[in-house]
Design an enzyme around this catalytic site. Structure first.
Site, PDB file in Angstrom:
ATOM      1  N   GLY A  12       7.870  -9.973   1.181  1.00  0.00           N
ATOM      2  CA  GLY A  12       6.767  -9.780   0.240  1.00  0.00           C
ATOM      3  C   GLY A  12       7.245  -9.187  -1.082  1.00  0.00           C
ATOM      4  O   GLY A  12       8.447  -9.033  -1.319  1.00  0.00           O
ATOM      5  N   LYS A  87      -3.511  -7.366   2.176  1.00  0.00           N
ATOM      6  CA  LYS A  87      -3.722  -6.453   1.035  1.00  0.00           C
ATOM      7  C   LYS A  87      -4.744  -6.904   0.002  1.00  0.00           C
ATOM      8  O   LYS A  87      -4.828  -6.305  -1.066  1.00  0.00           O
ATOM      9  CB  LYS A  87      -2.383  -6.198   0.357  1.00  0.00           C
ATOM     10  N   SER A 127      -1.205   3.946  -0.565  1.00  0.00           N
ATOM     11  CA  SER A 127      -1.711   3.551  -1.882  1.00  0.00           C
ATOM     12  C   SER A 127      -2.523   4.677  -2.496  1.00  0.00           C
ATOM     13  O   SER A 127      -3.171   5.455  -1.774  1.00  0.00           O
ATOM     14  CB  SER A 127      -2.606   2.322  -1.699  1.00  0.00           C
ATOM     15  N   THR A 129      -5.134   4.254  -3.713  1.00  0.00           N
ATOM     16  CA  THR A 129      -6.529   3.917  -3.390  1.00  0.00           C
ATOM     17  C   THR A 129      -7.150   4.999  -2.496  1.00  0.00           C
ATOM     18  O   THR A 129      -8.367   5.175  -2.498  1.00  0.00           O
ATOM     19  CB  THR A 129      -6.594   2.512  -2.740  1.00  0.00           C
ATOM     20  N   TYR A 152      -9.780  -2.696   3.275  1.00  0.00           N
ATOM     21  CA  TYR A 152      -8.344  -2.598   2.974  1.00  0.00           C
ATOM     22  C   TYR A 152      -7.966  -1.143   2.676  1.00  0.00           C
ATOM     23  O   TYR A 152      -7.025  -0.591   3.252  1.00  0.00           O
ATOM     24  CB  TYR A 152      -7.977  -3.493   1.776  1.00  0.00           C
ATOM     25  N   LYS A 156      -5.443   1.931   4.767  1.00  0.00           N
ATOM     26  CA  LYS A 156      -4.379   2.816   4.255  1.00  0.00           C
ATOM     27  C   LYS A 156      -4.663   4.256   4.683  1.00  0.00           C
ATOM     28  O   LYS A 156      -3.786   4.970   5.149  1.00  0.00           O
ATOM     29  CB  LYS A 156      -4.274   2.721   2.732  1.00  0.00           C
ATOM     30  N   ASN A 202      -4.959  -9.355  -9.103  1.00  0.00           N
ATOM     31  CA  ASN A 202      -4.401  -8.202  -9.820  1.00  0.00           C
ATOM     32  C   ASN A 202      -4.117  -8.556 -11.283  1.00  0.00           C
ATOM     33  O   ASN A 202      -3.910  -9.724 -11.624  1.00  0.00           O
ATOM     34  CB  ASN A 202      -3.136  -7.700  -9.130  1.00  0.00           C
TER      35      ASN A 202
HETATM   36  C1  UD1 Z   1      -6.126  -2.883  -6.551  1.00  0.00           C
HETATM   37  C2  UD1 Z   1      -6.810  -2.202  -5.405  1.00  0.00           C
HETATM   38  C3  UD1 Z   1      -5.863  -1.237  -4.750  1.00  0.00           C
HETATM   39  C4  UD1 Z   1      -4.653  -1.974  -4.265  1.00  0.00           C
HETATM   40  C5  UD1 Z   1      -4.009  -2.737  -5.396  1.00  0.00           C
HETATM   41  C6  UD1 Z   1      -2.990  -3.651  -4.779  1.00  0.00           C
HETATM   42  C7  UD1 Z   1      -9.185  -2.107  -6.016  1.00  0.00           C
HETATM   43  C8  UD1 Z   1     -10.326  -1.214  -6.358  1.00  0.00           C
HETATM   44  N1  UD1 Z   1      -8.003  -1.503  -5.857  1.00  0.00           N
HETATM   45  O1  UD1 Z   1      -5.849  -1.887  -7.532  1.00  0.00           O
HETATM   46  O2  UD1 Z   1      -6.491  -0.633  -3.652  1.00  0.00           O
HETATM   47  O3  UD1 Z   1      -3.739  -1.060  -3.723  1.00  0.00           O
HETATM   48  O4  UD1 Z   1      -4.960  -3.530  -6.087  1.00  0.00           O
HETATM   49  O5  UD1 Z   1      -2.259  -4.294  -5.725  1.00  0.00           O
HETATM   50  O6  UD1 Z   1      -9.342  -3.296  -5.927  1.00  0.00           O
HETATM   51  N2  UD1 Z   1      -8.385  -6.260 -14.225  1.00  0.00           N
HETATM   52  C9  UD1 Z   1      -8.971  -7.039 -15.209  1.00  0.00           C
HETATM   53  N3  UD1 Z   1      -8.921  -8.401 -15.070  1.00  0.00           N
HETATM   54  C10 UD1 Z   1      -8.324  -9.017 -14.003  1.00  0.00           C
HETATM   55  C11 UD1 Z   1      -7.723  -8.220 -13.009  1.00  0.00           C
HETATM   56  C12 UD1 Z   1      -7.785  -6.834 -13.147  1.00  0.00           C
HETATM   57  O7  UD1 Z   1      -9.508  -6.525 -16.169  1.00  0.00           O
HETATM   58  O8  UD1 Z   1      -8.336 -10.253 -13.938  1.00  0.00           O
HETATM   59  C13 UD1 Z   1      -8.414  -4.804 -14.361  1.00  0.00           C
HETATM   60  C14 UD1 Z   1      -9.114  -4.100 -13.218  1.00  0.00           C
HETATM   61  O9  UD1 Z   1     -10.488  -4.008 -13.442  1.00  0.00           O
HETATM   62  C15 UD1 Z   1      -8.390  -2.753 -13.215  1.00  0.00           C
HETATM   63  C16 UD1 Z   1      -6.983  -3.080 -13.701  1.00  0.00           C
HETATM   64  O10 UD1 Z   1      -7.082  -4.342 -14.346  1.00  0.00           O
HETATM   65  O11 UD1 Z   1      -8.992  -1.889 -14.131  1.00  0.00           O
HETATM   66  C17 UD1 Z   1      -5.987  -3.180 -12.574  1.00  0.00           C
HETATM   67  O12 UD1 Z   1      -6.510  -4.069 -11.595  1.00  0.00           O
HETATM   68  P1  UD1 Z   1      -5.678  -4.544 -10.316  1.00  0.00           P
HETATM   69  O13 UD1 Z   1      -4.364  -5.069 -10.755  1.00  0.00           O
HETATM   70  O14 UD1 Z   1      -6.547  -5.439  -9.509  1.00  0.00           O
HETATM   71  O15 UD1 Z   1      -5.367  -3.195  -9.546  1.00  0.00           O
HETATM   72  P2  UD1 Z   1      -6.380  -2.077  -8.991  1.00  0.00           P
HETATM   73  O16 UD1 Z   1      -7.756  -2.556  -8.980  1.00  0.00           O
HETATM   74  O17 UD1 Z   1      -6.080  -0.817  -9.734  1.00  0.00           O
END
Ligand code: UD1
Length: 342
Positions: A12, A87, A127, A129, A152, A156, A202
Protein backbone atom coordinates in the site's frame (compact mmCIF):
# COMPACT_ATOMS: atom_id res chain seq x y z
CA UNK A 1 21.83 -11.29 11.09
CA UNK A 2 19.41 -8.54 10.13
CA UNK A 3 16.22 -8.45 12.17
CA UNK A 4 13.18 -9.62 10.24
CA UNK A 5 10.28 -7.16 10.15
CA UNK A 6 6.78 -8.06 8.99
CA UNK A 7 5.04 -5.20 7.18
CA UNK A 8 1.33 -5.83 6.75
CA UNK A 9 -0.18 -3.75 3.98
CA UNK A 10 3.34 -3.42 2.59
CA UNK A 11 2.23 -2.93 -1.02
CA UNK A 12 0.00 0.00 0.00
CA UNK A 13 0.84 3.69 -0.01
CA UNK A 14 2.51 4.23 3.36
CA UNK A 15 3.50 0.56 3.65
CA UNK A 16 5.56 0.51 0.44
CA UNK A 17 7.52 3.64 1.43
CA UNK A 18 8.18 2.11 4.84
CA UNK A 19 9.42 -1.16 3.30
CA UNK A 20 12.00 0.84 1.31
CA UNK A 21 13.20 2.79 4.37
CA UNK A 22 13.46 -0.41 6.45
CA UNK A 23 15.45 -2.15 3.73
CA UNK A 24 17.73 0.86 3.35
CA UNK A 25 18.34 0.71 7.11
CA UNK A 26 19.42 -2.92 6.85
CA UNK A 27 16.27 -4.74 7.98
CA UNK A 28 15.05 -7.92 6.34
CA UNK A 29 11.44 -7.24 5.32
CA UNK A 30 8.58 -9.63 4.68
CA UNK A 31 5.36 -8.18 3.26
CA UNK A 32 1.84 -9.48 3.76
CA UNK A 33 -0.99 -7.91 1.77
CA UNK A 34 -4.33 -9.14 0.41
CA UNK A 35 -3.88 -6.83 -2.64
CA UNK A 36 -7.45 -5.55 -2.19
CA UNK A 37 -6.28 -1.96 -2.72
CA UNK A 38 -2.80 -2.33 -4.21
CA UNK A 39 -0.88 -4.10 -6.92
CA UNK A 40 1.74 -6.85 -6.77
CA UNK A 41 3.86 -4.75 -9.20
CA UNK A 42 4.71 -2.46 -6.28
CA UNK A 43 7.20 -5.13 -5.17
CA UNK A 44 9.18 -4.72 -8.41
CA UNK A 45 9.33 -0.97 -7.91
CA UNK A 46 10.47 -1.42 -4.32
CA UNK A 47 13.24 -3.62 -5.72
CA UNK A 48 14.20 -0.93 -8.26
CA UNK A 49 14.72 1.53 -5.40
CA UNK A 50 16.36 -0.65 -2.75
CA UNK A 51 17.84 -3.44 -4.86
CA UNK A 52 15.95 -6.00 -2.79
CA UNK A 53 12.60 -7.61 -3.57
CA UNK A 54 10.91 -8.26 -0.24
CA UNK A 55 9.49 -11.69 0.57
CA UNK A 56 5.74 -11.59 -0.02
CA UNK A 57 2.66 -13.52 1.01
CA UNK A 58 -0.85 -12.71 -0.26
CA UNK A 59 -3.08 -13.02 2.74
CA UNK A 60 -6.05 -11.42 4.46
CA UNK A 61 -5.12 -11.14 8.13
CA UNK A 62 -8.77 -11.29 9.16
CA UNK A 63 -8.53 -15.00 8.25
CA UNK A 64 -7.33 -16.53 11.53
CA UNK A 65 -6.36 -19.91 10.08
CA UNK A 66 -4.28 -18.49 7.25
CA UNK A 67 -2.71 -15.90 9.56
CA UNK A 68 -1.64 -18.63 11.98
CA UNK A 69 -0.27 -20.66 9.11
CA UNK A 70 1.80 -17.69 7.98
CA UNK A 71 3.25 -17.05 11.43
CA UNK A 72 3.97 -20.75 11.99
CA UNK A 73 6.27 -20.56 8.94
CA UNK A 74 7.83 -17.22 10.02
CA UNK A 75 8.62 -17.64 13.71
CA UNK A 76 11.80 -15.56 13.35
CA UNK A 77 9.90 -12.27 12.90
CA UNK A 78 11.29 -9.72 15.39
CA UNK A 79 8.65 -7.01 14.98
CA UNK A 80 5.50 -6.16 13.06
CA UNK A 81 4.29 -2.93 11.48
CA UNK A 82 0.57 -3.27 10.96
CA UNK A 83 -0.71 -1.04 8.14
CA UNK A 84 -3.15 -3.42 6.48
CA UNK A 85 -6.66 -1.99 6.83
CA UNK A 86 -9.63 -0.69 4.88
CA UNK A 87 -9.39 3.11 4.88
CA UNK A 88 -12.13 4.83 2.87
CA UNK A 89 -14.11 7.01 5.26
CA UNK A 90 -17.28 7.25 3.12
CA UNK A 91 -17.31 3.55 2.29
CA UNK A 92 -16.99 2.70 5.98
CA UNK A 93 -20.34 4.43 6.59
CA UNK A 94 -21.95 2.28 3.85
CA UNK A 95 -20.44 -1.07 4.89
CA UNK A 96 -19.50 -0.76 8.57
CA UNK A 97 -19.43 -4.49 9.29
CA UNK A 98 -16.79 -5.01 6.62
CA UNK A 99 -14.69 -2.27 8.21
CA UNK A 100 -15.06 -3.57 11.76
CA UNK A 101 -14.38 -7.17 10.71
CA UNK A 102 -11.44 -6.40 8.49
CA UNK A 103 -9.73 -3.81 10.68
CA UNK A 104 -10.39 -5.17 14.18
CA UNK A 105 -10.19 -8.91 13.57
CA UNK A 106 -6.90 -8.60 11.69
CA UNK A 107 -5.23 -6.86 14.63
CA UNK A 108 -6.63 -9.43 17.07
CA UNK A 109 -5.38 -12.29 14.90
CA UNK A 110 -1.93 -10.73 14.79
CA UNK A 111 -1.85 -10.26 18.57
CA UNK A 112 -2.91 -13.90 19.07
CA UNK A 113 -0.02 -15.00 16.88
CA UNK A 114 2.43 -12.66 18.64
CA UNK A 115 1.57 -14.40 21.91
CA UNK A 116 1.64 -17.89 20.40
CA UNK A 117 4.91 -17.45 18.49
CA UNK A 118 6.59 -15.14 20.97
CA UNK A 119 6.89 -11.96 18.85
CA UNK A 120 6.92 -9.07 21.31
CA UNK A 121 6.93 -5.94 19.14
CA UNK A 122 4.24 -4.18 17.13
CA UNK A 123 3.87 -0.73 15.59
CA UNK A 124 0.28 0.21 14.78
CA UNK A 125 -0.88 2.64 12.10
CA UNK A 126 -3.26 5.01 13.81
CA UNK A 127 -4.61 8.38 12.75
CA UNK A 128 -5.18 11.91 14.01
CA UNK A 129 -8.82 11.15 13.25
CA UNK A 130 -8.99 9.86 16.86
CA UNK A 131 -8.82 13.50 18.07
CA UNK A 132 -11.92 14.63 16.12
CA UNK A 133 -12.10 18.45 16.20
CA UNK A 134 -9.88 19.27 19.19
CA UNK A 135 -10.73 22.16 21.53
CA UNK A 136 -7.08 23.27 21.70
CA UNK A 137 -4.50 23.37 18.90
CA UNK A 138 -1.95 22.05 18.22
CA UNK A 139 -2.77 18.56 19.51
CA UNK A 140 -0.40 16.69 21.78
CA UNK A 141 -0.52 12.97 22.53
CA UNK A 142 -2.37 13.91 25.75
CA UNK A 143 -5.19 15.69 23.89
CA UNK A 144 -8.33 13.68 24.68
CA UNK A 145 -9.73 11.45 21.96
CA UNK A 146 -13.27 12.09 20.76
CA UNK A 147 -16.05 9.89 19.45
CA UNK A 148 -15.20 8.93 15.88
CA UNK A 149 -17.10 10.49 12.96
CA UNK A 150 -17.09 7.27 10.94
CA UNK A 151 -16.78 3.49 11.38
CA UNK A 152 -13.30 3.78 9.80
CA UNK A 153 -12.26 6.34 12.44
CA UNK A 154 -13.76 4.17 15.14
CA UNK A 155 -11.69 1.16 14.04
CA UNK A 156 -8.54 3.27 14.68
CA UNK A 157 -9.76 4.22 18.14
CA UNK A 158 -10.88 0.70 19.09
CA UNK A 159 -7.68 -0.84 17.71
CA UNK A 160 -5.64 1.50 19.90
CA UNK A 161 -7.67 0.22 22.88
CA UNK A 162 -7.26 -3.41 21.82
CA UNK A 163 -3.51 -2.88 21.66
CA UNK A 164 -3.30 -1.01 24.96
CA UNK A 165 -5.46 -3.53 26.83
CA UNK A 166 -3.54 -6.48 25.37
CA UNK A 167 -0.19 -4.97 26.39
CA UNK A 168 -1.53 -4.40 29.91
CA UNK A 169 -2.69 -8.01 30.12
CA UNK A 170 0.37 -9.62 28.48
CA UNK A 171 3.51 -7.78 29.60
CA UNK A 172 5.62 -9.69 27.07
CA UNK A 173 4.02 -7.48 24.38
CA UNK A 174 5.24 -3.97 23.51
CA UNK A 175 3.60 -1.59 21.08
CA UNK A 176 3.73 1.87 19.59
CA UNK A 177 0.71 3.57 18.04
CA UNK A 178 1.67 6.20 15.47
CA UNK A 179 -1.03 8.79 14.86
CA UNK A 180 -0.53 10.09 11.34
CA UNK A 181 -1.74 13.50 10.30
CA UNK A 182 -2.26 13.80 6.50
CA UNK A 183 0.35 11.80 4.56
CA UNK A 184 0.98 13.12 1.04
CA UNK A 185 3.60 13.00 -1.71
CA UNK A 186 5.59 10.14 -3.15
CA UNK A 187 9.07 8.67 -3.23
CA UNK A 188 11.60 11.02 -4.92
CA UNK A 189 12.23 8.33 -7.57
CA UNK A 190 8.50 8.48 -8.48
CA UNK A 191 8.57 4.66 -8.50
CA UNK A 192 6.11 4.29 -5.62
CA UNK A 193 3.27 6.56 -4.53
CA UNK A 194 -0.44 6.71 -3.80
CA UNK A 195 -2.66 5.05 -6.41
CA UNK A 196 -6.31 5.36 -5.37
CA UNK A 197 -8.88 3.03 -6.91
CA UNK A 198 -11.61 5.01 -8.69
CA UNK A 199 -12.28 8.65 -7.86
CA UNK A 200 -9.83 9.88 -5.20
CA UNK A 201 -11.40 10.98 -1.92
CA UNK A 202 -8.28 12.63 -0.55
CA UNK A 203 -7.13 16.10 -1.51
CA UNK A 204 -3.69 15.63 -3.06
CA UNK A 205 -4.51 12.64 -5.31
CA UNK A 206 -7.54 14.60 -6.52
CA UNK A 207 -5.32 17.60 -7.26
CA UNK A 208 -2.74 15.56 -9.20
CA UNK A 209 -5.45 13.75 -11.18
CA UNK A 210 -7.06 17.08 -12.02
CA UNK A 211 -3.71 18.45 -13.14
CA UNK A 212 -3.23 15.31 -15.26
CA UNK A 213 -6.59 15.89 -16.96
CA UNK A 214 -8.37 12.87 -15.46
CA UNK A 215 -10.78 15.12 -13.50
CA UNK A 216 -12.36 18.36 -14.75
CA UNK A 217 -11.96 20.34 -11.58
CA UNK A 218 -11.13 20.12 -7.91
CA UNK A 219 -13.99 20.84 -5.56
CA UNK A 220 -12.80 22.77 -2.53
CA UNK A 221 -15.10 21.71 0.29
CA UNK A 222 -16.07 24.89 2.15
CA UNK A 223 -14.69 28.43 2.39
CA UNK A 224 -16.52 29.56 5.52
CA UNK A 225 -14.40 27.87 8.18
CA UNK A 226 -12.72 29.95 10.86
CA UNK A 227 -9.27 29.69 9.23
CA UNK A 228 -6.79 31.90 7.39
CA UNK A 229 -8.81 31.91 4.13
CA UNK A 230 -11.98 30.01 5.10
CA UNK A 231 -10.89 26.62 3.75
CA UNK A 232 -10.12 23.75 6.14
CA UNK A 233 -6.65 23.32 7.64
CA UNK A 234 -4.62 20.08 7.98
CA UNK A 235 -1.06 19.04 8.81
CA UNK A 236 0.28 17.49 5.58
CA UNK A 237 3.31 15.27 6.08
CA UNK A 238 5.62 13.84 3.41
CA UNK A 239 5.17 10.07 3.17
CA UNK A 240 8.94 9.44 3.17
CA UNK A 241 9.35 11.43 6.40
CA UNK A 242 6.47 9.38 7.81
CA UNK A 243 8.04 6.11 6.66
CA UNK A 244 11.31 7.05 8.40
CA UNK A 245 9.47 7.47 11.71
CA UNK A 246 8.49 3.79 11.48
CA UNK A 247 12.13 2.77 11.22
CA UNK A 248 12.85 4.78 14.38
CA UNK A 249 9.87 3.21 16.16
CA UNK A 250 11.06 -0.29 15.25
CA UNK A 251 14.60 0.42 16.52
CA UNK A 252 13.13 1.81 19.74
CA UNK A 253 11.23 -1.43 20.37
CA UNK A 254 14.07 -3.75 19.35
CA UNK A 255 16.56 -1.84 21.51
CA UNK A 256 14.15 -1.71 24.48
CA UNK A 257 14.25 2.08 24.54
CA UNK A 258 10.50 2.43 25.03
CA UNK A 259 9.42 4.12 28.28
CA UNK A 260 6.18 2.14 28.62
CA UNK A 261 4.76 -1.05 27.15
CA UNK A 262 2.35 1.00 25.07
CA UNK A 263 3.37 4.34 23.63
CA UNK A 264 1.71 6.87 21.34
CA UNK A 265 3.34 9.42 19.03
CA UNK A 266 1.86 12.10 16.79
CA UNK A 267 3.45 12.15 13.35
CA UNK A 268 2.98 15.48 11.67
CA UNK A 269 5.01 18.54 10.70
CA UNK A 270 3.55 20.92 13.25
CA UNK A 271 2.34 23.23 10.44
CA UNK A 272 -1.24 23.65 9.30
CA UNK A 273 -2.07 24.52 5.68
CA UNK A 274 -5.47 25.37 4.25
CA UNK A 275 -6.91 23.63 1.18
CA UNK A 276 -6.42 26.84 -0.83
CA UNK A 277 -2.82 27.12 0.36
CA UNK A 278 -2.26 23.56 -0.89
CA UNK A 279 -3.82 24.46 -4.26
CA UNK A 280 -1.57 27.54 -4.57
CA UNK A 281 1.43 25.60 -3.30
CA UNK A 282 0.84 22.95 -5.95
CA UNK A 283 0.60 25.56 -8.73
CA UNK A 284 3.80 27.24 -7.53
CA UNK A 285 5.72 23.98 -7.10
CA UNK A 286 4.75 22.52 -10.48
CA UNK A 287 3.85 25.47 -12.70
CA UNK A 288 0.56 23.71 -13.52
CA UNK A 289 -2.65 25.74 -13.21
CA UNK A 290 -5.47 23.97 -11.41
CA UNK A 291 -9.17 24.24 -12.17
CA UNK A 292 -11.06 24.49 -8.94
CA UNK A 293 -14.42 25.55 -7.60
CA UNK A 294 -15.53 26.26 -4.06
CA UNK A 295 -18.50 24.14 -3.02
CA UNK A 296 -20.34 23.21 0.20
CA UNK A 297 -18.50 21.75 3.17
CA UNK A 298 -18.08 17.95 3.10
CA UNK A 299 -20.10 16.12 5.77
CA UNK A 300 -17.95 14.81 8.59
CA UNK A 301 -14.99 17.14 7.92
CA UNK A 302 -13.38 18.97 10.79
CA UNK A 303 -12.34 22.61 10.52
CA UNK A 304 -8.68 22.50 11.48
CA UNK A 305 -6.05 20.32 13.03
CA UNK A 306 -2.29 20.22 13.26
CA UNK A 307 0.18 18.39 15.44
CA UNK A 308 2.34 19.36 18.34
CA UNK A 309 5.38 17.33 17.35
CA UNK A 310 7.51 18.06 20.44
CA UNK A 311 7.15 14.59 21.93
CA UNK A 312 8.03 12.74 18.71
CA UNK A 313 10.91 15.16 18.03
CA UNK A 314 12.42 14.84 21.49
CA UNK A 315 11.63 11.26 22.41
CA UNK A 316 12.00 9.57 19.03
CA UNK A 317 14.65 11.97 17.78
CA UNK A 318 12.64 12.17 14.56
CA UNK A 319 11.48 15.25 12.70
CA UNK A 320 9.63 15.79 9.42
CA UNK A 321 12.20 17.37 7.11
CA UNK A 322 10.70 17.86 3.68
CA UNK A 323 8.97 21.10 2.77
CA UNK A 324 5.51 21.46 1.27
CA UNK A 325 6.59 22.41 -2.26
CA UNK A 326 9.07 19.55 -2.59
CA UNK A 327 6.37 17.19 -1.34
CA UNK A 328 3.71 18.46 -3.75
CA UNK A 329 6.24 18.24 -6.61
CA UNK A 330 6.91 14.60 -5.69
CA UNK A 331 3.16 13.86 -5.83
CA UNK A 332 3.00 15.43 -9.30
CA UNK A 333 6.11 13.55 -10.53
CA UNK A 334 4.49 10.31 -9.42
CA UNK A 335 1.18 11.11 -11.13
CA UNK A 336 3.05 12.06 -14.32
CA UNK A 337 5.00 8.81 -14.31
CA UNK A 338 1.87 6.71 -13.74
CA UNK A 339 -0.01 8.52 -16.56
CA UNK A 340 2.92 8.67 -18.94
CA UNK A 341 3.00 12.49 -18.95
CA UNK A 342 6.35 14.09 -19.87
C1 UD1 B 1 -9.36 11.79 5.78
C2 UD1 B 1 -10.08 11.14 6.92
C3 UD1 B 1 -9.09 10.59 7.91
C4 UD1 B 1 -8.20 9.60 7.23
C5 UD1 B 1 -7.54 10.22 6.03
C6 UD1 B 1 -6.90 9.10 5.26
C7 UD1 B 1 -12.20 12.36 7.14
C8 UD1 B 1 -13.02 13.25 8.00
N1 UD1 B 1 -10.97 12.09 7.58
O1 UD1 B 1 -8.67 12.92 6.31
O2 UD1 B 1 -9.77 9.95 8.96
O3 UD1 B 1 -7.23 9.15 8.14
O4 UD1 B 1 -8.49 10.85 5.19
O5 UD1 B 1 -6.16 9.56 4.22
O6 UD1 B 1 -12.64 11.94 6.10
N2 UD1 B 1 -10.75 18.32 0.24
C9 UD1 B 1 -11.29 19.13 -0.75
N3 UD1 B 1 -11.58 18.56 -1.96
C10 UD1 B 1 -11.37 17.23 -2.23
C11 UD1 B 1 -10.81 16.42 -1.23
C12 UD1 B 1 -10.53 17.00 0.01
O7 UD1 B 1 -11.50 20.30 -0.54
O8 UD1 B 1 -11.68 16.79 -3.35
C13 UD1 B 1 -10.42 18.91 1.53
C14 UD1 B 1 -11.15 18.27 2.70
O9 UD1 B 1 -12.40 18.87 2.90
C15 UD1 B 1 -10.16 18.50 3.83
C16 UD1 B 1 -8.79 18.47 3.15
O10 UD1 B 1 -9.05 18.68 1.77
O11 UD1 B 1 -10.35 19.77 4.39
C17 UD1 B 1 -8.09 17.14 3.32
O12 UD1 B 1 -8.99 16.11 2.93
P1 UD1 B 1 -8.56 14.57 2.83
O13 UD1 B 1 -7.34 14.46 2.00
O14 UD1 B 1 -9.75 13.79 2.42
O15 UD1 B 1 -8.11 14.21 4.31
P2 UD1 B 1 -8.93 14.33 5.68
O16 UD1 B 1 -10.35 14.54 5.45
O17 UD1 B 1 -8.21 15.32 6.53
Amino acid sequence: MAAKILVTGGTGYIGSHTVVELQQSGYDVVVVDDLSNSSIDVLDNIEKISGIKPAFEQLNLADAVKTDEFFSKNTDIAAIIHFAASKAVGESVQIPLHYYRNNLVSLMNILDCQLKYNIPNIVFSSSCTVYGQPEVLPVTEKTPRKDAESPYGNTKRVNEDILNDSIKAYPQLKGIALRYFNPIGAHPTALIGELPLGVPQNLVPFITQTAAGLRDELKVFGDDYDTVDGSAVRDYINVVDLAKAHVVAIARLLENKNKAGYEIFNLGTGNGYSVLEIVKGFEKATGVKLNYQIVERRAGDIEKIWADTTYANEELGWKAEKGLEETLRSAWNWEKRVRGIQ
